[in-house]
Motif scaffolding. Structure first.
Motif, mmCIF file in Angstrom:
data_model
loop_
_atom_site.group_PDB
_atom_site.id
_atom_site.type_symbol
_atom_site.label_atom_id
_atom_site.label_comp_id
_atom_site.label_asym_id
_atom_site.label_seq_id
_atom_site.Cartn_x
_atom_site.Cartn_y
_atom_site.Cartn_z
ATOM 1 N N ARG A 178 -4.207 10.928 6.564
ATOM 2 C CA ARG A 178 -2.954 10.377 7.068
ATOM 3 C C ARG A 178 -2.743 8.981 6.493
ATOM 4 O O ARG A 178 -3.698 8.198 6.402
ATOM 5 C CB ARG A 178 -2.989 10.329 8.601
ATOM 6 N N LEU A 179 -1.523 8.684 6.100
ATOM 7 C CA LEU A 179 -1.218 7.377 5.522
ATOM 8 C C LEU A 179 -1.042 6.374 6.652
ATOM 9 O O LEU A 179 0.064 6.036 7.053
ATOM 10 C CB LEU A 179 0.017 7.466 4.629
ATOM 11 N N HIS A 180 -2.174 5.902 7.149
ATOM 12 C CA HIS A 180 -2.264 5.055 8.334
ATOM 13 C C HIS A 180 -3.221 3.904 8.021
ATOM 14 O O HIS A 180 -4.153 4.069 7.216
ATOM 15 C CB HIS A 180 -2.792 5.901 9.505
ATOM 16 N N PRO A 181 -3.051 2.736 8.646
ATOM 17 C CA PRO A 181 -3.944 1.609 8.341
ATOM 18 C C PRO A 181 -5.422 1.936 8.481
ATOM 19 O O PRO A 181 -6.254 1.424 7.719
ATOM 20 C CB PRO A 181 -3.505 0.534 9.345
ATOM 21 N N ASN A 182 -5.796 2.775 9.457
ATOM 22 C CA ASN A 182 -7.208 3.104 9.650
ATOM 23 C C ASN A 182 -7.848 3.750 8.427
ATOM 24 O O ASN A 182 -9.067 3.650 8.233
ATOM 25 C CB ASN A 182 -7.376 4.060 10.835
ATOM 26 N N LYS A 183 -7.039 4.401 7.610
ATOM 27 C CA LYS A 183 -7.587 5.172 6.498
ATOM 28 C C LYS A 183 -7.910 4.328 5.274
ATOM 29 O O LYS A 183 -8.550 4.818 4.336
ATOM 30 C CB LYS A 183 -6.635 6.299 6.109
ATOM 31 N N GLY A 184 -7.466 3.075 5.224
ATOM 32 C CA GLY A 184 -7.883 2.167 4.156
ATOM 33 C C GLY A 184 -7.355 2.492 2.775
ATOM 34 O O GLY A 184 -7.949 2.085 1.772
ATOM 35 N N PHE A 185 -6.224 3.184 2.686
ATOM 36 C CA PHE A 185 -5.725 3.547 1.361
ATOM 37 C C PHE A 185 -5.201 2.334 0.589
ATOM 38 O O PHE A 185 -5.130 2.372 -0.650
ATOM 39 C CB PHE A 185 -4.656 4.631 1.470
ATOM 40 N N ARG A 209 3.664 5.384 4.065
ATOM 41 C CA ARG A 209 4.037 5.977 2.767
ATOM 42 C C ARG A 209 4.836 4.994 1.912
ATOM 43 O O ARG A 209 4.492 4.741 0.743
ATOM 44 C CB ARG A 209 4.831 7.260 3.000
ATOM 45 N N ALA A 210 5.876 4.414 2.464
ATOM 46 C CA ALA A 210 6.713 3.498 1.671
ATOM 47 C C ALA A 210 5.928 2.254 1.269
ATOM 48 O O ALA A 210 6.040 1.773 0.125
ATOM 49 C CB ALA A 210 7.964 3.111 2.464
ATOM 50 N N GLU A 211 5.129 1.731 2.193
ATOM 51 C CA GLU A 211 4.352 0.519 1.910
ATOM 52 C C GLU A 211 3.322 0.753 0.809
ATOM 53 O O GLU A 211 3.145 -0.085 -0.088
ATOM 54 C CB GLU A 211 3.671 0.049 3.190
ATOM 55 N N LEU A 212 2.646 1.881 0.854
ATOM 56 C CA LEU A 212 1.651 2.177 -0.172
ATOM 57 C C LEU A 212 2.304 2.446 -1.520
ATOM 58 O O LEU A 212 1.768 2.059 -2.568
ATOM 59 C CB LEU A 212 0.799 3.377 0.258
ATOM 60 N N LEU A 228 1.075 13.039 -2.933
ATOM 61 C CA LEU A 228 1.295 14.485 -2.900
ATOM 62 C C LEU A 228 1.875 14.995 -1.587
ATOM 63 O O LEU A 228 2.238 16.167 -1.500
ATOM 64 C CB LEU A 228 -0.019 15.220 -3.181
ATOM 65 N N GLY A 229 1.926 14.147 -0.544
ATOM 66 C CA GLY A 229 2.373 14.623 0.753
ATOM 67 C C GLY A 229 1.298 15.503 1.394
ATOM 68 O O GLY A 229 0.172 15.629 0.896
ATOM 69 N N TRP A 230 1.652 16.104 2.556
ATOM 70 C CA TRP A 230 0.701 16.999 3.217
ATOM 71 C C TRP A 230 0.504 18.244 2.374
ATOM 72 O O TRP A 230 1.450 18.804 1.825
ATOM 73 C CB TRP A 230 1.209 17.401 4.602
ATOM 74 N N ARG A 231 -0.755 18.683 2.288
ATOM 75 C CA ARG A 231 -1.088 19.860 1.500
ATOM 76 C C ARG A 231 -1.907 20.830 2.350
ATOM 77 O O ARG A 231 -2.642 20.422 3.242
ATOM 78 C CB ARG A 231 -1.938 19.463 0.282
ATOM 79 N N ASP A 232 -1.782 22.109 2.046
ATOM 80 C CA ASP A 232 -2.616 23.108 2.712
ATOM 81 C C ASP A 232 -3.528 23.803 1.707
ATOM 82 O O ASP A 232 -4.035 24.906 1.962
ATOM 83 C CB ASP A 232 -1.760 24.132 3.453
ATOM 84 N N ASP A 233 -3.755 23.157 0.556
ATOM 85 C CA ASP A 233 -4.617 23.719 -0.492
ATOM 86 C C ASP A 233 -5.736 22.747 -0.824
ATOM 87 O O ASP A 233 -6.041 22.502 -1.996
ATOM 88 C CB ASP A 233 -3.804 24.067 -1.736
#
Length: 343
Positions: A178-185, A209-212, A228-233
């Motif tokens: 998830r594109l969230h601060p906790n994830k450290g992206f 998403r926009a900030e990153l 890539l957005g959410w993926r199921d692969d």
């Protein structure tokens, strides 16, 4: 065999939600009778019903949501479960009363006030279980039940690099979450900026998403980052990677690390709670300090420049998966737990 009522009040996407969707069919394959109560989500309900599971969609709303409480109680009386298993704080509030063993399943360091109605709590890491006990919960009613990752099989087909405008010769880094601060992206983007020529595929959505995206532009690496957005692969994404990275600041478990191990990909992770318990540094992955983009960049560069080390770490990670985090191993632990605690 145990009769199990599962209650999931989670979001559309997330690590706990994804594991719930793996665990329920796996328990069914092992012979457990189940009824699933989920927050209204037509797509999730369809996937679970396609696996042969009985599903009821409910609101799981606030304090005034009397319908969910009454409906859950009615289903419990009809289905007559031995155990009711609640996922998420909100689901725990709606656990039915009666001659049922009530279990709260925790995947994070949540306020335990939401679980007062529970007879037992299950945590998905040893550290989380120790923390629960330190909060005053009786140690004999705290249980370690790990997650498993689906085995991708011997050779998932990598995604064509041209699908995401990636040169075939580029060194490819994959990250999921998830594109969230906790994830450290944000830390990962700064690190990738220091690794010349590497391309990052970042699969996930979220509030940053926009900030990153703007950060990638500012760092001058927008041409080397694919959102890539959410993926199921996931297995095919991982099969495409030269290495997998988990840069999280806060990560109670690290499902993604287990998934990368299952795919036999070399892993580098920030040493947050979960990854630091899973990974033996230098043996089945590399750990770097949290929030340290210089160390992350050095680790990425080291693995990309040393295929022999990357292969050694990947092989050891797969061995750790085979020993502890397969469907068979984890389902056996759940079944043993259910049989032990039911009345």
């Amino acid at each position: 065999m145990t009769r199990l009522l599962q209650m999931m009040a989670g979001a559309r996407h997330g690590g706990a939600e994804a594991f719930f969707e793996r665990l329920a069919p796996a328990l069914a394959r092992a012979g457990l009778a189940q009824h699933l109560l989920i927050r209204a989500d037509a797509e999730r309900a369809a996937r679970l019903r396609a696996a042969g599971l009985e599903v009821t969609e409910l609101g799981f709303g606030g304090a005034l949501d009397l319908f969910t409480r009454r409906r859950a109680a009615t289903i419990a009386k009809t289905f007559r479960p031995d155990i009711a298993l609640a996922w998420m704080n909100r689901a725990a509030r709606f656990l039915p009363k009666g001659d049922i063993v009530r279990v709260g399943r925790l995947g994070g360091y949540y306020d335990l006030k939401y679980y007062r109605a529970c007879d037992h709590l299950a945590g998905n890491t040893p550290d989380l279980c120790a923390w629960i006990a330190k909060q005053g919960w009786p140690a004999d009613r705290v249980h370690y039940l790990p997650n498993f990752a689906a085995d991708p099989g011997p050779s998932p087909e990598p995604l064509p690099r041209q699908s995401f405008d990636t040169p075939p010769e580029a060194k490819l880094i994959v990250a999921l979450g998830r594109l969230h601060p906790n994830k450290g992206f944000d830390v990962l983007l700064r690190a990738v900026a220091r690794v010349e020529g590497a391309v990052l595929w970042l699969a996930g959505e979220g509030p940053l998403r926009a900030e990153l995206t703007a950060q990638a532009e500012t760092l001058g690496i927008a041409s080397r980052v694919r959102f890539l957005g959410w993926r199921d692969d996931g297995p095919r994404l991982l099969a495409s990677a030269d290495l997998f990275v988990c840069p999280s600041r806060h990560e109670p478990l690290g499902n993604v690390v287990i998934e990368a191990w299952a795919a036999a990909r070399p892993v580098i992770a920030a040493a947050s709670q979960g990854p630091s318990q899973l990974i033996r540094d230098g043996i089945d992955g590399l750990l770097v300090p949290v929030d340290d983009d210089d160390a992350m960049a050095a680790g990425l560069a080291r693995l990309l420049a040393d295929p022999a080390l990357a292969a050694t770490l990947a092989s050891a990670g797969r061995a750790a998966y085979d020993a502890h985090f397969t469907e068979a191993a984890v389902v056996a632990r759940y079944i043993e737990f259910f049989e032990r605690v039911k009345r």
